[in-house]
Design an enzyme around this catalytic site. Structure first.
Site, PDB file in Angstrom:
ATOM      1  N   GLY A  56       0.926  -1.366  -0.019  1.00  0.00           N
ATOM      2  CA  GLY A  56      -0.037  -0.169  -0.090  1.00  0.00           C
ATOM      3  C   GLY A  56       0.836   1.208  -0.018  1.00  0.00           C
ATOM      4  O   GLY A  56       2.069   1.084   0.111  1.00  0.00           O
ATOM      5  N   GLY A  72       2.063   5.691   4.281  1.00  0.00           N
ATOM      6  CA  GLY A  72       1.031   6.279   5.015  1.00  0.00           C
ATOM      7  C   GLY A  72      -0.350   5.534   5.120  1.00  0.00           C
ATOM      8  O   GLY A  72      -1.162   6.072   5.722  1.00  0.00           O
ATOM      9  N   SER A  73      -0.383   4.263   4.488  1.00  0.00           N
ATOM     10  CA  SER A  73      -1.818   3.527   4.669  1.00  0.00           C
ATOM     11  C   SER A  73      -1.807   2.869   5.671  1.00  0.00           C
ATOM     12  O   SER A  73      -2.998   2.154   5.790  1.00  0.00           O
ATOM     13  CB  SER A  73      -1.693   2.767   3.264  1.00  0.00           C
ATOM     14  OG  SER A  73      -0.704   2.031   3.164  1.00  0.00           O
ATOM     15  N   LYS A 126       0.407   0.451   6.700  1.00  0.00           N
ATOM     16  CA  LYS A 126       0.923  -0.814   6.608  1.00  0.00           C
ATOM     17  C   LYS A 126       1.815  -1.477   7.979  1.00  0.00           C
ATOM     18  O   LYS A 126       1.626  -2.516   8.546  1.00  0.00           O
ATOM     19  CB  LYS A 126       2.314  -1.150   5.619  1.00  0.00           C
ATOM     20  CG  LYS A 126       1.610  -0.848   4.373  1.00  0.00           C
ATOM     21  CD  LYS A 126       2.719  -0.953   3.210  1.00  0.00           C
ATOM     22  CE  LYS A 126       3.854   0.088   3.109  1.00  0.00           C
ATOM     23  NZ  LYS A 126       3.431   1.442   2.880  1.00  0.00           N
ATOM     24  N   THR A 161       1.640  -0.039  10.851  1.00  0.00           N
ATOM     25  CA  THR A 161       0.688  -0.254  12.011  1.00  0.00           C
ATOM     26  C   THR A 161      -0.160  -1.625  11.905  1.00  0.00           C
ATOM     27  O   THR A 161      -0.206  -2.194  13.154  1.00  0.00           O
ATOM     28  CB  THR A 161      -0.272   1.020  11.823  1.00  0.00           C
ATOM     29  OG1 THR A 161       0.345   2.381  11.667  1.00  0.00           O
ATOM     30  CG2 THR A 161      -1.443   1.179  13.213  1.00  0.00           C
ATOM     31  N   ARG A 180      16.310  -1.442   4.726  1.00  0.00           N
ATOM     32  CA  ARG A 180      17.254  -0.503   4.117  1.00  0.00           C
ATOM     33  C   ARG A 180      18.230  -0.417   5.039  1.00  0.00           C
ATOM     34  O   ARG A 180      19.343   0.296   4.567  1.00  0.00           O
ATOM     35  CB  ARG A 180      16.524   0.597   3.524  1.00  0.00           C
ATOM     36  CG  ARG A 180      15.679   0.129   1.978  1.00  0.00           C
ATOM     37  CD  ARG A 180      15.110   1.421   1.316  1.00  0.00           C
ATOM     38  NE  ARG A 180      14.648   1.132   0.144  1.00  0.00           N
ATOM     39  CZ  ARG A 180      15.371   1.073  -1.141  1.00  0.00           C
ATOM     40  NH1 ARG A 180      16.468   1.391  -1.156  1.00  0.00           N
ATOM     41  NH2 ARG A 180      14.521   0.969  -2.217  1.00  0.00           N
ATOM     42  N   ASN A 193      15.360  -4.575  -4.303  1.00  0.00           N
ATOM     43  CA  ASN A 193      14.861  -4.379  -2.922  1.00  0.00           C
ATOM     44  C   ASN A 193      13.653  -5.248  -2.693  1.00  0.00           C
ATOM     45  O   ASN A 193      13.636  -6.053  -1.661  1.00  0.00           O
ATOM     46  CB  ASN A 193      14.541  -2.763  -2.698  1.00  0.00           C
ATOM     47  CG  ASN A 193      13.837  -2.687  -1.298  1.00  0.00           C
ATOM     48  OD1 ASN A 193      14.575  -3.100  -0.335  1.00  0.00           O
ATOM     49  ND2 ASN A 193      12.727  -1.894  -1.158  1.00  0.00           N
ATOM     50  N   SER A 222       5.766  -1.654  -2.181  1.00  0.00           N
ATOM     51  CA  SER A 222       6.217  -2.610  -3.257  1.00  0.00           C
ATOM     52  C   SER A 222       5.047  -2.154  -4.122  1.00  0.00           C
ATOM     53  O   SER A 222       3.946  -2.868  -4.394  1.00  0.00           O
ATOM     54  CB  SER A 222       5.920  -3.994  -2.688  1.00  0.00           C
ATOM     55  OG  SER A 222       4.709  -4.183  -1.971  1.00  0.00           O
ATOM     56  N   GLY A 251      10.369  10.844  -7.940  1.00  0.00           N
ATOM     57  CA  GLY A 251       9.810   9.141  -7.775  1.00  0.00           C
ATOM     58  C   GLY A 251       9.201   8.771  -6.593  1.00  0.00           C
ATOM     59  O   GLY A 251       9.358   7.445  -6.465  1.00  0.00           O
TER      60      GLY A 251
END
Lengths: 288, 288
Positions: free
Chosen positions: B118, B121-122, B124, B126, B151, B168, B192, B241
């Protein structure tokens, strides 16, 4: 009579950062292996709520300290840390409320990396398997990172040229670190010929959690074993840069264990595994 | 009265090939959470041999089938031949006698990958934390692979340019696969954005073991949350990007779960975690 209380499906959700309230303590759990099939009430084991036996919760006084520890962990700057690292910027560190200590408690062991280094044919994989099996029989969770296997997946993009060999070891070290953080006894079985590469992996782990095991078997013996026929190919010049033949192996200077131990030249893999396990026991890795 | 038998420190080494007899079955273990501090005999829990409670062994009829399963696993092509100059000229050794099934039995769960995708800030991370915590409270072992965290270590050599983003995701997929193989419920929390990258990760896992969870939160809401201030930087042109701003996000076409579910737009992270857990329960991942 032991009275066990069933855990209700409860999701405590203190970690989101969206809520400002205090965190709900995670239940502290202890594991015990019980006779299977599941004991019935007639056996005197009282399970309320018709819960599956594996969902029985512990209640104990020391849960308070765990809750406090946890509150400390998830508060403050541990929660999220802005960083610039490697080639990427604006990367935040996300700290989960379930940490290494919780996982170790669940598993009743401490996560660590057992790094088995040595020439091809020195018995690294054999020891790794014996260790894995002996630890499993004690109810301990291990995972083997085999140098060859990893080249089929994570490291399939790497060749055997110098910088790729270093990158191969670096990645295995990083993954081993993640496994140790997961609470697992991670057994890395890789030739890893250069000291600087092994030392870099050691430096990733907390002091004491990287256990370097050197399979000290002379080249002559490894070559006579030649389990994969690789020495033969190397001698024939069909493999270039083969460790021990036309590429150096740097034995560890200060590793935790050297196997086979002097005077026990013909120790079986099981005996060598016992030596490693004694070390783990002594250092407290086999309990939470 | 439940009578528990202590496990003697036993290393079963039936796999070496030095012995020709049938393999000694690994003890089948079951875990149950018990009240702590450890129950004493006066509580009616009979522990022989003064064993630590965590080392109590299960004895059960169905161990026979486990032994048979295991014999099947370690026979045949899993065996590997190795030469040595020890007491035997040829030592047979199987790749690893302790396999995924054994680890799953130990953990009483099935290894899998929960892939949370997602926008930034969606929610994930959390959801990942809520899931991790809810599963921990059920005694289940999880590990979060957080895109940002990785990372800092394994993927520190990668930038955000197109091919590095793909690499990645590839590496995270490969590591998640290893964790699932270890028996762990691995929760990958990574933007992703591209379908092909997520699908490549799915293809690494056995059918059904890759559970894609789409955090279906509109860009507008994610941007209004902007928990890391990254959207602001992206809008100001200080990050190039950025997914959702000047780089696309491709929502899954056939994922296992879409969250928040329609009609429950304001589901809490805990409620969303419950949805995922229901899915895991239904598919049998929460038992061995």
């Amino acid at each position: 009579m032991v009275s066990l209380k069933a855990v209700r499906p409860a999701i405590s959700c203190s970690s989101s950062g969206l809520e400002s309230g205090p965190s709900v303590p995670l239940p502290k759990v202890g594991f015990v292996k019980l006779p299977l099939p599941a004991p019935s009430p007639s056996l005197g084991l009282n399970v309320s709520n018709n819960a599956r036996l594996s969902l029985v919760q512990a209640t104990e006084e020391s849960a308070v300290s765990v809750a406090n520890d946890r509150a400390a962990v998830i508060s403050g700057q541990n929660l999220r840390q802005m960083a610039t690292n490697g080639k990427a910027t604006n990367i935040l560190w996300h700290k989960s409320s379930v940490g290494k200590l919780h996982r170790q408690e669940l598993l009743q062991q401490k996560g660590c990396v057992i790094w088995i280094t040595g020439l091809s044919g020195s018995g690294k994989s054999t020891l790794a398997c014996a260790l894995c099996q002996a630890l499993y029989s004690r109810g301990k969770l291990t995972y083997i990172l085999d140098g060859d296997n990893v080249r089929h997946g994570l490291n399939r993009d790497l060749s055997f040229k110098a910088e790729d060999r270093a990158e191969n070891i670096r990645r295995i070290g990083e993954v081993a670190k993640l496994f140790a953080d997961a609470g697992i006894i991670c057994i890395a079985s890789v030739i890893s010929p250069y000291r600087r590469d092994r030392d870099a992996c050691r430096a990733l782990l907390p002091e004491g959690d990287f256990i370097e095991v050197f399979m000290d078997v002379p080249l002559q013996i490894c070559e006579s074993r030649d389990p994969k026929g690789l020495y033969k190919l190397a001698r024939a010049g069909k493999i270039k840069g083969f460790t021990g033949i036309d590429d150096p192996y740097e034995p560890p200077l200060n590793c935790e264990l050297v196997l086979p131990q002097k005077g026990i030249n013909y120790a079986s893999p099981c005996e060598m595994a016992e030596t490693v396990i004694s070390f783990l026991e002594e250092k407290g890795f086999l309990q939470a």
